[in-house]
Design a protein around this motif. Structure first.
Motif, PDB file in Angstrom:
ATOM      1  N   LYS B  93       0.808  -1.217   0.000  1.00 42.86           N
ATOM      2  CA  LYS B  93       0.000   0.000   0.000  1.00 42.86           C
ATOM      3  C   LYS B  93       0.839   1.265   0.000  1.00 42.86           C
ATOM      4  O   LYS B  93       0.327   2.360   0.091  1.00 42.86           O
ATOM      5  N   ARG B  94       2.133   1.127  -0.144  1.00 35.04           N
ATOM      6  CA  ARG B  94       3.020   2.262   0.023  1.00 35.04           C
ATOM      7  C   ARG B  94       2.659   3.434  -0.863  1.00 35.04           C
ATOM      8  O   ARG B  94       2.782   4.573  -0.467  1.00 35.04           O
ATOM      9  N   ALA B  95       2.224   3.164  -2.102  1.00 34.24           N
ATOM     10  CA  ALA B  95       1.885   4.247  -3.015  1.00 34.24           C
ATOM     11  C   ALA B  95       0.748   5.095  -2.456  1.00 34.24           C
ATOM     12  O   ALA B  95       0.642   6.272  -2.753  1.00 34.24           O
ATOM     13  N   LEU B  96      -0.087   4.475  -1.634  1.00 32.23           N
ATOM     14  CA  LEU B  96      -1.191   5.200  -1.033  1.00 32.23           C
ATOM     15  C   LEU B  96      -0.735   5.954   0.207  1.00 32.23           C
ATOM     16  O   LEU B  96      -1.105   7.092   0.447  1.00 32.23           O
ATOM     17  N   SER B  97       0.058   5.287   1.028  1.00 28.62           N
ATOM     18  CA  SER B  97       0.437   5.886   2.301  1.00 28.62           C
ATOM     19  C   SER B  97       1.511   6.947   2.137  1.00 28.62           C
ATOM     20  O   SER B  97       1.592   7.883   2.916  1.00 28.62           O
ATOM     21  N   GLY B  98       2.334   6.767   1.122  1.00 28.48           N
ATOM     22  CA  GLY B  98       3.385   7.747   0.893  1.00 28.48           C
ATOM     23  C   GLY B  98       4.496   7.698   1.907  1.00 28.48           C
ATOM     24  O   GLY B  98       5.383   8.527   1.900  1.00 28.48           O
ATOM     25  N   GLY B  99       4.476   6.729   2.765  1.00 27.18           N
ATOM     26  CA  GLY B  99       5.475   6.671   3.813  1.00 27.18           C
ATOM     27  C   GLY B  99       6.558   5.655   3.517  1.00 27.18           C
ATOM     28  O   GLY B  99       6.875   5.397   2.374  1.00 27.18           O
ATOM     29  N   GLY B 100       7.110   5.078   4.559  1.00 27.31           N
ATOM     30  CA  GLY B 100       8.160   4.084   4.388  1.00 27.31           C
ATOM     31  C   GLY B 100       7.570   2.740   4.069  1.00 27.31           C
ATOM     32  O   GLY B 100       6.514   2.630   3.465  1.00 27.31           O
ATOM     33  N   ALA B 101       8.262   1.695   4.504  1.00 27.84           N
ATOM     34  CA  ALA B 101       7.793   0.343   4.224  1.00 27.84           C
ATOM     35  C   ALA B 101       6.391   0.161   4.776  1.00 27.84           C
ATOM     36  O   ALA B 101       6.013   0.718   5.803  1.00 27.84           O
ATOM     37  N   ASP B 102       5.623  -0.640   4.084  1.00 26.37           N
ATOM     38  CA  ASP B 102       4.243  -0.865   4.472  1.00 26.37           C
ATOM     39  C   ASP B 102       3.950  -2.352   4.432  1.00 26.37           C
ATOM     40  O   ASP B 102       4.664  -3.124   3.791  1.00 26.37           O
ATOM     41  N   GLY B 103       2.879  -2.734   5.119  1.00 28.41           N
ATOM     42  CA  GLY B 103       2.509  -4.131   5.116  1.00 28.41           C
ATOM     43  C   GLY B 103       1.924  -4.543   3.785  1.00 28.41           C
ATOM     44  O   GLY B 103       1.512  -3.722   2.979  1.00 28.41           O
ATOM     45  N   LEU B 104       1.908  -5.852   3.556  1.00 27.70           N
ATOM     46  CA  LEU B 104       1.387  -6.404   2.322  1.00 27.70           C
ATOM     47  C   LEU B 104      -0.019  -6.935   2.513  1.00 27.70           C
ATOM     48  O   LEU B 104      -0.345  -7.498   3.562  1.00 27.70           O
ATOM     49  N   THR B 105      -0.833  -6.775   1.472  1.00 24.03           N
ATOM     50  CA  THR B 105      -2.143  -7.415   1.406  1.00 24.03           C
ATOM     51  C   THR B 105      -2.025  -8.543   0.395  1.00 24.03           C
ATOM     52  O   THR B 105      -1.671  -8.302  -0.766  1.00 24.03           O
ATOM     53  N   PHE B 106      -2.321  -9.759   0.851  1.00 21.50           N
ATOM     54  CA  PHE B 106      -2.135 -10.947   0.032  1.00 21.50           C
ATOM     55  C   PHE B 106      -3.433 -11.385  -0.623  1.00 21.50           C
ATOM     56  O   PHE B 106      -4.521 -11.228  -0.061  1.00 21.50           O
ATOM     57  N   GLY B 107      -3.308 -11.986  -1.811  1.00 20.23           N
ATOM     58  CA  GLY B 107      -4.403 -12.734  -2.383  1.00 20.23           C
ATOM     59  C   GLY B 107      -4.545 -14.063  -1.654  1.00 20.23           C
ATOM     60  O   GLY B 107      -3.741 -14.405  -0.783  1.00 20.23           O
ATOM     61  N   LYS B 108      -5.585 -14.810  -2.006  1.00 17.28           N
ATOM     62  CA  LYS B 108      -5.854 -16.084  -1.325  1.00 17.28           C
ATOM     63  C   LYS B 108      -4.908 -17.200  -1.759  1.00 17.28           C
ATOM     64  O   LYS B 108      -4.859 -18.255  -1.140  1.00 17.28           O
ATOM     65  N   GLY B 109      -4.155 -16.950  -2.804  1.00 13.20           N
ATOM     66  CA  GLY B 109      -3.211 -17.962  -3.271  1.00 13.20           C
ATOM     67  C   GLY B 109      -3.787 -18.850  -4.352  1.00 13.20           C
ATOM     68  O   GLY B 109      -4.992 -19.104  -4.400  1.00 13.20           O
ATOM     69  N   THR B 110      -2.922 -19.320  -5.241  1.00 15.22           N
ATOM     70  CA  THR B 110      -3.284 -20.280  -6.289  1.00 15.22           C
ATOM     71  C   THR B 110      -2.552 -21.574  -6.002  1.00 15.22           C
ATOM     72  O   THR B 110      -1.319 -21.603  -6.022  1.00 15.22           O
ATOM     73  N   HIS B 111      -3.324 -22.611  -5.717  1.00 19.34           N
ATOM     74  CA  HIS B 111      -2.752 -23.921  -5.426  1.00 19.34           C
ATOM     75  C   HIS B 111      -2.527 -24.645  -6.748  1.00 19.34           C
ATOM     76  O   HIS B 111      -3.476 -25.042  -7.421  1.00 19.34           O
ATOM     77  N   LEU B 112      -1.273 -24.806  -7.109  1.00 19.66           N
ATOM     78  CA  LEU B 112      -0.901 -25.352  -8.415  1.00 19.66           C
ATOM     79  C   LEU B 112      -0.365 -26.779  -8.275  1.00 19.66           C
ATOM     80  O   LEU B 112       0.575 -27.006  -7.526  1.00 19.66           O
ATOM     81  N   ILE B 113      -0.986 -27.678  -8.993  1.00 20.06           N
ATOM     82  CA  ILE B 113      -0.510 -29.059  -9.036  1.00 20.06           C
ATOM     83  C   ILE B 113      -0.132 -29.369 -10.474  1.00 20.06           C
ATOM     84  O   ILE B 113      -0.944 -29.209 -11.386  1.00 20.06           O
ATOM     85  N   ILE B 114       1.092 -29.828 -10.656  1.00 16.07           N
ATOM     86  CA  ILE B 114       1.571 -30.187 -11.996  1.00 16.07           C
ATOM     87  C   ILE B 114       1.812 -31.683 -12.027  1.00 16.07           C
ATOM     88  O   ILE B 114       2.651 -32.199 -11.282  1.00 16.07           O
ATOM     89  N   GLN B 115       1.062 -32.343 -12.871  1.00 16.81           N
ATOM     90  CA  GLN B 115       1.124 -33.801 -12.923  1.00 16.81           C
ATOM     91  C   GLN B 115       2.011 -34.259 -14.059  1.00 16.81           C
ATOM     92  O   GLN B 115       2.015 -33.661 -15.130  1.00 16.81           O
ATOM     93  N   PRO B 116       2.767 -35.339 -13.809  1.00 20.58           N
ATOM     94  CA  PRO B 116       3.648 -35.855 -14.857  1.00 20.58           C
ATOM     95  C   PRO B 116       2.847 -36.327 -16.056  1.00 20.58           C
ATOM     96  O   PRO B 116       1.690 -36.709 -15.923  1.00 20.58           O
TER      97      PRO B 116
END
Lengths: 112, 116
Positions: B93-116
């Protein structure tokens, strides 16, 4: 560098007990973050520090949670009293300005 | 409130195939990160995208950022089994806060399975 160090790696406790999680950031990094990961809620930011100063604690779920960073090389996250819904993996991360966050191995907390 | 959405959340694919994971976010930001997580492990940084049009590649993975569309993609080329993991995008969110380091907002994740 040893990376971000967290302790303990696993903690099992009973409801009502105090829990203290510890983190040592990477040397030279001036920002430290605490995250929690659960299946239901995913990865959530709890609190972060810049230059040892707490900047945003809006993610701390309740007053039962508190965090401190007494110096540049140590931080604690305390839960008192703990509840079963606090069971999660707690990650600590650190970063230097304009760089990505590096995550520690995590503490897996189980509250019975 | 910043929201980060990934899709798909689950992906099963065969080795040798190509695929793309999408990450949309709700507010202006020019800092986006991709992480990989193996089961029971921590998060490993893959890519840091710091400007509109940024493209980075590492092996069979390539990430890009379009800040105007608020979209980042993670493209997998000729997938191999070792790439099986959960992939997270995260926005600073740093671009919004304009300050120093900021926390991250994560997506829910993509569970990837690659089968032979």
């Amino acid at each position: 560098d040893a990376g971000v160090i967290q302790s303990p790696r696993h903690e099992v406790t009973e409801m009502g007990q105090e829990v203290t999680l510890r983190c040592k950031p990477i040397s030279g990094h001036n920002s430290l973050f605490w995250y929690r990961q659960t299946m239901m809620r995913g990865l959530e930011l709890l609190i972060y520090f810049n230059n040892n100063v707490p900047i945003d604690d809006s993610g701390m779920p309740e007053d039962r949670f508190s965090a401190k960073m007494p110096n540049a090389s140590f931080s604690t996250l305390k839960i008192q009293p703990s509840e079963p819904r606090d069971s999660a993996v707690y990650f600590c991360a650190s970063s230097s300005p304009d760089n990505e966050q590096f995550f520690g191995p995590g503490t897996r907390l189980t509250v019975l | 409130e910043l929201k980060v959405e990934q899709n798909p959340l689950f992906l099963s694919m065969q080795e040798g195939k190509n695929y793309t994971i999408y990450c949309n976010y709700s507010t202006t930001s020019d800092r986006l990160y991709w992480y990989r997580q193996d089961p029971g492990k921590s998060l490993e940084s893959l890519f840091v995208l710091l400007s509109n049009g940024a493209v980075k590649q590492e092996g069979r993975l390539m990430a890009s950022l379009d800040t105007k569309a608020r979209l980042s993609t993670l493209h997998i080329t000729a997938a191999v089994h070792d790439l099986s993991a959960t992939y997270f995008c995260a926005v600073d969110k740093r671009a919004l806060s304009g300050g120093g380091a900021d926390g991250l907002t994560f997506g829910k994740g993509t569970h990837l399975i690659i089968q032979p």
